[in-house]
Design a protein around this motif. Structure first.
Motif, PDB file in Angstrom:
ATOM      1  N   ALA A 118       0.429   8.268   0.152  1.00  0.00           N
ATOM      2  CA  ALA A 118       0.292   6.769   0.283  1.00  0.00           C
ATOM      3  C   ALA A 118       0.663   6.586   1.776  1.00  0.00           C
ATOM      4  CB  ALA A 118       1.568   6.145  -0.610  1.00  0.00           C
ATOM      5  N   MET A 119       1.313   7.273   2.363  1.00  0.00           N
ATOM      6  CA  MET A 119       1.475   7.010   3.990  1.00  0.00           C
ATOM      7  C   MET A 119       0.263   7.514   4.645  1.00  0.00           C
ATOM      8  SD  MET A 119       5.425   8.859   4.731  1.00  0.00           S
ATOM      9  CE  MET A 119       5.220  10.497   4.140  1.00  0.00           C
ATOM     10  N   ALA A 120      -0.646   8.323   3.984  1.00  0.00           N
ATOM     11  CA  ALA A 120      -1.889   8.676   4.620  1.00  0.00           C
ATOM     12  C   ALA A 120      -2.928   7.602   4.261  1.00  0.00           C
ATOM     13  CB  ALA A 120      -2.338  10.053   4.497  1.00  0.00           C
ATOM     14  N   GLY A 121      -2.668   6.698   3.409  1.00  0.00           N
ATOM     15  CA  GLY A 121      -3.763   5.722   3.218  1.00  0.00           C
ATOM     16  C   GLY A 121      -4.417   5.968   1.795  1.00  0.00           C
ATOM     17  N   GLY A 122      -3.704   6.508   0.836  1.00  0.00           N
ATOM     18  CA  GLY A 122      -4.119   6.856  -0.574  1.00  0.00           C
ATOM     19  C   GLY A 122      -4.794   5.612  -1.173  1.00  0.00           C
ATOM     20  N   SER A 123      -3.990   4.323  -0.948  1.00  0.00           N
ATOM     21  CA  SER A 123      -4.032   3.097  -1.845  1.00  0.00           C
ATOM     22  C   SER A 123      -5.383   2.517  -1.257  1.00  0.00           C
ATOM     23  CB  SER A 123      -2.911   2.288  -1.278  1.00  0.00           C
ATOM     24  OG  SER A 123      -3.060   1.072  -1.820  1.00  0.00           O
ATOM     25  N   LYS A 124      -5.945   2.569   0.042  1.00  0.00           N
ATOM     26  CA  LYS A 124      -7.266   2.150   0.606  1.00  0.00           C
ATOM     27  C   LYS A 124      -8.228   2.951   0.076  1.00  0.00           C
ATOM     28  CE  LYS A 124      -6.146  -0.510   4.987  1.00  0.00           C
ATOM     29  NZ  LYS A 124      -4.992  -0.087   5.222  1.00  0.00           N
ATOM     30  N   PRO A 155      -4.800  12.058   2.541  1.00  0.00           N
ATOM     31  CA  PRO A 155      -4.744  11.659   1.243  1.00  0.00           C
ATOM     32  C   PRO A 155      -5.989  12.496   0.353  1.00  0.00           C
ATOM     33  CG  PRO A 155      -5.845   9.789   2.252  1.00  0.00           C
ATOM     34  CD  PRO A 155      -5.695  10.650   3.312  1.00  0.00           C
ATOM     35  N   VAL A 156      -5.415  12.736  -0.855  1.00  0.00           N
ATOM     36  CA  VAL A 156      -6.629  13.557  -1.822  1.00  0.00           C
ATOM     37  C   VAL A 156      -6.875  12.741  -2.908  1.00  0.00           C
ATOM     38  CG1 VAL A 156      -5.649  15.688  -0.829  1.00  0.00           C
ATOM     39  CG2 VAL A 156      -4.729  14.783  -2.848  1.00  0.00           C
ATOM     40  N   GLU A 193       0.810  -1.280   0.022  1.00  0.00           N
ATOM     41  CA  GLU A 193      -0.141  -0.037   0.041  1.00  0.00           C
ATOM     42  C   GLU A 193       0.983   1.265   0.034  1.00  0.00           C
ATOM     43  OE1 GLU A 193      -2.793  -0.248   3.019  1.00  0.00           O
ATOM     44  OE2 GLU A 193      -3.667  -2.080   2.283  1.00  0.00           O
ATOM     45  N   LEU A 194       1.942   1.213   0.405  1.00  0.00           N
ATOM     46  CA  LEU A 194       3.090   2.305   0.946  1.00  0.00           C
ATOM     47  C   LEU A 194       3.682   2.506  -0.594  1.00  0.00           C
ATOM     48  CD1 LEU A 194       4.105   4.579   2.272  1.00  0.00           C
ATOM     49  CD2 LEU A 194       5.915   3.041   3.318  1.00  0.00           C
ATOM     50  N   ALA A 195       4.055   1.545  -1.143  1.00  0.00           N
ATOM     51  CA  ALA A 195       4.876   1.550  -2.345  1.00  0.00           C
ATOM     52  C   ALA A 195       3.697   2.085  -3.534  1.00  0.00           C
ATOM     53  CB  ALA A 195       5.203   0.178  -3.028  1.00  0.00           C
ATOM     54  N   CYS A 196       2.474   1.768  -3.468  1.00  0.00           N
ATOM     55  CA  CYS A 196       1.170   2.159  -4.328  1.00  0.00           C
ATOM     56  C   CYS A 196       1.790   2.230  -5.748  1.00  0.00           C
ATOM     57  CB  CYS A 196       1.053   3.289  -3.707  1.00  0.00           C
ATOM     58  SG  CYS A 196      -0.933   3.924  -3.987  1.00  0.00           S
ATOM     59  N   ASN A 197       2.159   1.079  -6.129  1.00  0.00           N
ATOM     60  CA  ASN A 197       2.590   1.195  -7.385  1.00  0.00           C
ATOM     61  C   ASN A 197       2.005   0.081  -8.337  1.00  0.00           C
ATOM     62  OD1 ASN A 197       4.234  -0.733  -6.620  1.00  0.00           O
ATOM     63  ND2 ASN A 197       6.140   0.169  -7.262  1.00  0.00           N
ATOM     64  N   GLY A 198       1.266  -0.595  -8.111  1.00  0.00           N
ATOM     65  CA  GLY A 198      -0.007  -1.474  -8.777  1.00  0.00           C
ATOM     66  C   GLY A 198       1.074  -2.779  -8.601  1.00  0.00           C
ATOM     67  N   ILE A 211     -13.306   8.372 -21.677  1.00  0.00           N
ATOM     68  CA  ILE A 211     -13.159   7.721 -20.332  1.00  0.00           C
ATOM     69  C   ILE A 211     -14.362   7.686 -19.817  1.00  0.00           C
ATOM     70  CG2 ILE A 211     -10.867   7.971 -20.065  1.00  0.00           C
ATOM     71  CD1 ILE A 211     -11.604  10.364 -18.381  1.00  0.00           C
ATOM     72  N   GLY A 212     -14.770   7.229 -18.602  1.00  0.00           N
ATOM     73  CA  GLY A 212     -16.154   7.296 -18.025  1.00  0.00           C
ATOM     74  C   GLY A 212     -16.518   8.750 -17.738  1.00  0.00           C
ATOM     75  N   LYS A 213     -17.798   8.955 -17.524  1.00  0.00           N
ATOM     76  CA  LYS A 213     -18.373  10.212 -17.567  1.00  0.00           C
ATOM     77  C   LYS A 213     -17.686  11.416 -16.567  1.00  0.00           C
ATOM     78  CE  LYS A 213     -22.874   8.858 -18.916  1.00  0.00           C
ATOM     79  NZ  LYS A 213     -24.083   8.119 -18.153  1.00  0.00           N
ATOM     80  N   ARG A 214     -17.296  10.351 -15.328  1.00  0.00           N
ATOM     81  CA  ARG A 214     -16.493  11.297 -14.257  1.00  0.00           C
ATOM     82  C   ARG A 214     -15.123  10.676 -14.276  1.00  0.00           C
ATOM     83  NH1 ARG A 214     -20.429  13.606 -10.673  1.00  0.00           N
ATOM     84  NH2 ARG A 214     -18.985  14.769  -9.886  1.00  0.00           N
ATOM     85  N   HIS A 215     -14.177  11.692 -14.024  1.00  0.00           N
ATOM     86  CA  HIS A 215     -12.677  11.265 -13.966  1.00  0.00           C
ATOM     87  C   HIS A 215     -12.317  11.478 -12.614  1.00  0.00           C
ATOM     88  CE1 HIS A 215      -8.457  12.367 -16.064  1.00  0.00           C
ATOM     89  NE2 HIS A 215      -8.578  10.912 -15.467  1.00  0.00           N
ATOM     90  N   ILE A 216     -11.840  10.244 -12.014  1.00  0.00           N
ATOM     91  CA  ILE A 216     -11.442  10.119 -10.573  1.00  0.00           C
ATOM     92  C   ILE A 216      -9.915   9.873 -10.585  1.00  0.00           C
ATOM     93  CG2 ILE A 216     -11.870   9.079  -8.254  1.00  0.00           C
ATOM     94  CD1 ILE A 216     -14.518   8.470  -9.180  1.00  0.00           C
ATOM     95  N   ARG A 217      -9.472  10.743  -9.857  1.00  0.00           N
ATOM     96  CA  ARG A 217      -7.857  10.501  -9.826  1.00  0.00           C
ATOM     97  C   ARG A 217      -7.552  10.773  -8.396  1.00  0.00           C
ATOM     98  NH1 ARG A 217      -5.440  14.796 -14.233  1.00  0.00           N
ATOM     99  NH2 ARG A 217      -7.280  16.224 -13.775  1.00  0.00           N
ATOM    100  N   VAL A 218      -6.889   9.539  -8.001  1.00  0.00           N
ATOM    101  CA  VAL A 218      -6.535   9.263  -6.705  1.00  0.00           C
ATOM    102  C   VAL A 218      -5.213   9.409  -6.617  1.00  0.00           C
ATOM    103  CG1 VAL A 218      -6.634   7.886  -4.460  1.00  0.00           C
ATOM    104  CG2 VAL A 218      -8.482   7.601  -6.210  1.00  0.00           C
ATOM    105  N   CYS A 219      -4.517  10.438  -5.736  1.00  0.00           N
ATOM    106  CA  CYS A 219      -3.084  10.611  -5.591  1.00  0.00           C
ATOM    107  C   CYS A 219      -2.422   9.497  -5.103  1.00  0.00           C
ATOM    108  CB  CYS A 219      -2.808  11.976  -4.886  1.00  0.00           C
ATOM    109  SG  CYS A 219      -0.873  12.150  -4.766  1.00  0.00           S
TER     110      CYS A 219
END
Lengths: 454, 160
Positions: free
Chosen positions: B87-93, B130-131, A449-454, B73-81
């Motif tokens: 990533a340290m703050a949980g962006g992946s989740k 995360p944003v 999750e931290l690497a977050c690179n797929g 692309i889809g109607k709405r474009h969602i871009r997760v940083c």
């Protein structure tokens, strides 16, 4: 955002004041454009001299003295001189220009107009990244307002001087923050940086004309230098580090955010202002000036000799929070984007995250960077996925060493420095980590999750 | 090329802002992508002719910059940083949650065509990580719960 009592706000003085809006009325009610009014009565060279005397250094990354940069401009070429505001803020960890543009756009416009007048510029651009669409709209609106009041456009304040500002939107490419890549992009091309020499922007910049490229925060400081005078400006901060700086703190602290401060130590910022680490955690390392900069390890002593011959021996928290202080500790203050890594952060996984970033953002022009950044992504990625090989740590150093200094632009260093410094400071972790993670039963979820690179 | 009148007006206004016409490539591509959802070969040729440059000079820009796309692309474009502070703050989740809410795969339009979810590189808002960006709107200090609320709102807007 609430202003911390230890802050010294100059550029962000009004940005967070209750009721302050991006409109020209707010700015004018706070003395806005008074310095432009003063500037147009001055000799342009006198403004350049004042900026030079202020010792203002660039706030975008390299920290080059602004007045000196202006003095390199070829004024005898007979070609127009352009000024570009670099608002492509994309160095991971940095979010200060966003505050200025969204909350106090007229300060930037005034700083640009002063700088344009001083350098005889008739056309200026603001290159803003695509991911700040509202910022671009706010700037467009602000320029219209400023034109209506005679601060921008034809015959500024009746002085006979004219200058237009054009807002130009990027399209999500980090390399456009590199000034010659930005210039290529503004010419409508791929943002492949240019080789220096001969393409020093001051001589052969936009359309091969003399061009000044300055960061948002740097240009705003022109307003304050005229207001306070070079001598007054220099009273803030240590010699050669004049003025305030806006530090952007993110990661493992209690109060992340942007803080504009004068002279202080890194510890005062991270512990006093940002509240230190989260409960039960400790700070492991700090990336001081954006993700490209070398990492500073907590617990290490930073020793050396000052220019006056005296010696320094600092812990991480004692490092003076400015260009020269962080340079003396072996890194750079860069763009002011400080990432705090606490003891829960795996350094190899953090590196894997950043290598995915750099391999994505390499423009692809120079082979060492294009190929090397991709290999570094692959190697760090396989480490994270439990497929590390015994030779990987040495291989990473080998690849990074072949990128640094062998590319057209500084992006090569930006890829290599994290690899080289993370391994130098945390080599045991890389080696242990590789061995441990080869264990088929290892739990890799958190580091993936931290690497977050797929 | 069937462009909306306001797109054409935006294009006509953009070109004279620049000393050299080629500089208007990006503003024109922005306007056309907003109008049509993507940049077709026909659009690239149209821009080239409009600016008096070769089509390859437009296509080379389209293919360089991540924001410009050649397919819808889809109607709405969602871009997760995805970059370090997020990533340290949980962006992946957060990203996983958004993907599962729309039963979507990363970088592909969701089966209902409502959204395309992508990872973005540093969105310059690391202090409120995360944003993520939903079209032009930045959402900050996200949690899995907040991400779900945003997804619910998108779904409700899609039905309306």
């Amino acid at each position: 955002m609430a202003i911390h009592p230890k802050e010294q706000r100059l550029v962000l003085k009004y940005a967070d004041e209750p009721g302050y809006t991006p409109s020209i009325d707010s700015y004018l009610a706070h003395g806005g454009y008074d310095m432009l009014k003063k500037a147009v009565t001055m000799e342009p060279q006198a403004i350049i001299d004042e900026v030079k005397a202020s010792t203002l250094r660039g706030r975008g990354g390299a920290g080059f003295p602004c007045g000196l940069k202006w003095s390199f401009v070829d004024r005898k070429s007979g070609k127009p001189i352009y000024l570009i505001c670099n608002c492509d803020e994309s160095e991971p960890g940095t979010f200060k220009d966003r505050q200025i543009v969204h909350k106090d756009p007229h300060q930037l416009i005034e700083g640009m107009m002063i700088s344009c007048f001083a350098n005889n510029v008739a056309k200026a651009f603001i290159y803003i990244r695509e991911e700040m669409p509202y910022g671009a709209k706010i700037l467009d609106e602000a320029i219209l307002e400023a034109k209506e009041k005679g601060f921008v456009g034809d015959n500024v304040l009746g002085s006979g001087y004219s200058c237009e500002i054009v807002v130009h939107r990027g399209a999500a490419a980090y390399i456009c923050g590199e000034e010659t890549g930005l210039i290529e992009s503004l010419e409508g091309k791929r943002a492949n940086p240019r080789i220096k020499p001969p393409y020093f922007p001051a001589v052969l910049g936009l359309y091969n004309c003399p061009t000044i490229v300055n960061n948002v925060e740097t240009l705003c400081n022109a307003v304050h230098i005229l207001d306070m005078g070079a001598e007054g400006f220099k009273k803030i901060g240590r010699p050669n580090n004049a003025g305030t700086r806006i530090w952007c703190v993110s990661g493992g602290v209690q109060r992340p955010g942007y803080y504009e401060v004068g002279e202080m130590t890194l510890g005062e910022l991270v512990y006093d202002i940002c509240g230190g680490p989260l409960p039960g955690r400790s700070i492991k390392a700090i990336i001081p000036g954006g993700s490209s900069m070398k990492i500073l390890k907590n617990g290490e002593r930073y020793k050396g000799k000052n220019p006056d011959g005296s010696e320094y021996d600092w812990g991480l928290e004692d490092i003076p929070l400015d260009y020269d202080g962080i340079a003396a500790a072996g890194s750079m203050s860069g763009s002011g984007g400080m990432m705090v890594l606490d003891d829960t952060v795996s350094i190899p996984a953090a590196l894997a995250n950043l290598m995915a970033f750099y391999s994505h953002e390499s423009c692809g022009q120079c082979t060492p960077c294009r190929e090397g950044s991709l290999w570094l992504k692959k190697i760090t990625s396989r480490m994270v996925h439990g497929e590390a090989r015994p030779e990987d740590v040495d291989l990473m150093l080998d690849v990074a060493g072949q990128i640094a200094g062998r590319t057209i632009c500084a992006f090569g260093f930006a890829v290599a420095w994290p690899v080289q410094s993370y391994i130098a400071k945390f080599e045991d972790e890389f080696r242990e980590y590789a061995a441990h993670l080869s264990d088929p039963n290892a739990d890799r979820q958190a580091i993936k999750e931290l690497a977050c690179n797929g | 090329m069937d462009l909306k009148p306001e797109t054409l007006a935006e294009i006509e206004a953009a070109i004279p802002k620049y000393p050299e016409a080629q500089s208007a490539v990006m503003p024109l591509l922005h306007a056309i992508q907003k109008d049509q959802g993507a940049i077709s070969n026909e659009a690239a040729e149209w821009v080239a002719e409009k600016l008096g440059i070769a089509p390859i000079n437009v296509l080379s820009v389209v293919t360089f910059y991540p924001f410009f796309r050649q397919h819808k692309i889809g109607k709405r474009h969602i871009r997760v940083c995805r970059t370090l502070s997020c990533a340290m703050a949980g962006g992946s989740k957060v990203c996983d949650k958004v993907l599962s809410e729309f039963e979507a795969e990363l970088n592909h339009a969701s089966p209902d065509g409502e959204v395309t979810v992508e990872f973005a590189e540093c969105l310059a808002s690391c202090g409120s990580a995360p944003v993520m960006l939903v079209d032009e709107d930045l959402h900050e200090n996200l949690t899995v719960e907040k991400a779900k609320e945003i997804c619910d709102k998108i779904k409700a807007e899609a039905k309306a």
